[in-house]
Design a protein around this motif. Structure first.
Motif, PDB file in Angstrom:
ATOM      1  N   ILE A  87       0.837  -1.212   0.000  1.00 19.81           N
ATOM      2  CA  ILE A  87       0.000   0.000   0.000  1.00 19.81           C
ATOM      3  C   ILE A  87       0.865   1.253   0.000  1.00 19.81           C
ATOM      4  O   ILE A  87       0.637   2.190  -0.774  1.00 19.81           O
ATOM      5  CB  ILE A  87      -0.951  -0.010   1.213  1.00 19.81           C
ATOM      6  CG1 ILE A  87      -2.054  -1.061   1.008  1.00 19.81           C
ATOM      7  CG2 ILE A  87      -1.586   1.371   1.422  1.00 19.81           C
ATOM      8  CD1 ILE A  87      -2.933  -1.280   2.211  1.00 19.81           C
ATOM      9  N   LEU A  91       1.129   4.126  -2.779  1.00 21.04           N
ATOM     10  CA  LEU A  91       0.800   5.510  -2.413  1.00 21.04           C
ATOM     11  C   LEU A  91       1.952   6.462  -2.716  1.00 21.04           C
ATOM     12  O   LEU A  91       1.735   7.620  -3.079  1.00 21.04           O
ATOM     13  CB  LEU A  91       0.433   5.586  -0.924  1.00 21.04           C
ATOM     14  CG  LEU A  91      -0.910   4.992  -0.519  1.00 21.04           C
ATOM     15  CD1 LEU A  91      -1.097   5.082   0.992  1.00 21.04           C
ATOM     16  CD2 LEU A  91      -2.062   5.684  -1.234  1.00 21.04           C
ATOM     17  N   SER A  92       3.181   5.964  -2.572  1.00 20.59           N
ATOM     18  CA  SER A  92       4.340   6.821  -2.838  1.00 20.59           C
ATOM     19  C   SER A  92       4.448   7.194  -4.317  1.00 20.59           C
ATOM     20  O   SER A  92       5.151   8.148  -4.673  1.00 20.59           O
ATOM     21  CB  SER A  92       5.631   6.139  -2.379  1.00 20.59           C
ATOM     22  OG  SER A  92       5.878   4.971  -3.137  1.00 20.59           O
ATOM     23  N   ILE A  95       1.163  10.012  -4.392  1.00 14.62           N
ATOM     24  CA  ILE A  95       1.128  11.137  -3.444  1.00 14.62           C
ATOM     25  C   ILE A  95       2.506  11.791  -3.416  1.00 14.62           C
ATOM     26  O   ILE A  95       3.485  11.176  -2.968  1.00 14.62           O
ATOM     27  CB  ILE A  95       0.725  10.665  -2.031  1.00 14.62           C
ATOM     28  CG1 ILE A  95      -0.669  10.046  -2.059  1.00 14.62           C
ATOM     29  CG2 ILE A  95       0.755  11.835  -1.046  1.00 14.62           C
ATOM     30  CD1 ILE A  95      -1.125   9.480  -0.733  1.00 14.62           C
TER      31      ILE A  95
END
Length: 201
Positions: A87, A91-92, A95
């Motif tokens: 996750i 996400l990196s 975001i």
């Protein structure tokens, strides 16, 4: 063959390496020991029959090293931690703030690892809840009568088991023999292979 044997002997004579190897072996032994400590109140025979009747669950059980089939205190394995890691990796990518942290080097990696550990707790509890819900749908009685207190206790036990394995994995990684989480997964697969091959035969 002799060259390989001589290399192993030379490596074994290195004191620090020998201690690290013995430590890793001891941690893997503790992991396998915990994999055979069942949670009280579970009909293990019916549980194993349920897993044998479901191909997907049977495959998951092999990768967990039989911890799910035994419904042990480490029944969830290290899967919630791996999910949390995936996750944060995803996400990196989307975001910018997280992407910036990942580029901060070792300090940024430590922050991501800390958040991954925090995220593992709710993910493990959620997965434990899902597993209990699935087992309740079995035609054979597996869990018996679950009171709210027993339900919460079982979820907390499974969550604590995952955190325990996560801690063992980090201790192994600190010895710089290899990635601790990967070694736990490998040990689980190797431990589950004989049973899987026997059932396939």
């Amino acid at each position: 063959m002799n060259r390989v044997l001589n290399t192993i002997i030379r490596l074994w004579r290195l004191r620090d390496l020998r201690r690290s190897l013995l430590f890793v072996i001891a941690m893997l032994f503790i992991f396998r020991l915990a994999a055979h400590v069942p949670i009280p109140g579970v009909d293990v025979a019916n549980l194993q029959a349920f897993f044998r009747g479901n191909a997907i669950l049977g495959l998951l059980n092999v990768f967990s090293g039989g911890t799910m089939e035994n419904f042990s205190v480490v029944g969830l394995g290290i899967a919630p931690y791996i999910t949390a890691s995936i996750i944060f990796q995803l996400l990196s990518m989307v975001i910018p703030a997280l992407e910036k942290i990942t580029k901060e080097g070792e300090a940024g990696q430590r922050r991501i690892n800390r958040w991954t550990r925090y995220a593992t707790v709710p993910l493990a509890a959620l997965q434990a809840f899902g597993l209990l819900t699935l087992l309740k749908q079995s035609p054979r009685p597996i869990l018996g009568t679950l009171t709210p207190g027993t339900y919460v206790f079982t979820i907390l036990t499974l969550t604590a088991g995952t955190l325990f394995l996560m801690w063992i994995g980090e201790l192994i990684s600190e010895r710089k023999i290899g990635n601790g989480i990967s070694l736990l997964i490998f040990a689980g697969i190797i431990a589950g292979l004989p049973t899987a091959l026997q059932q396939a035969a």
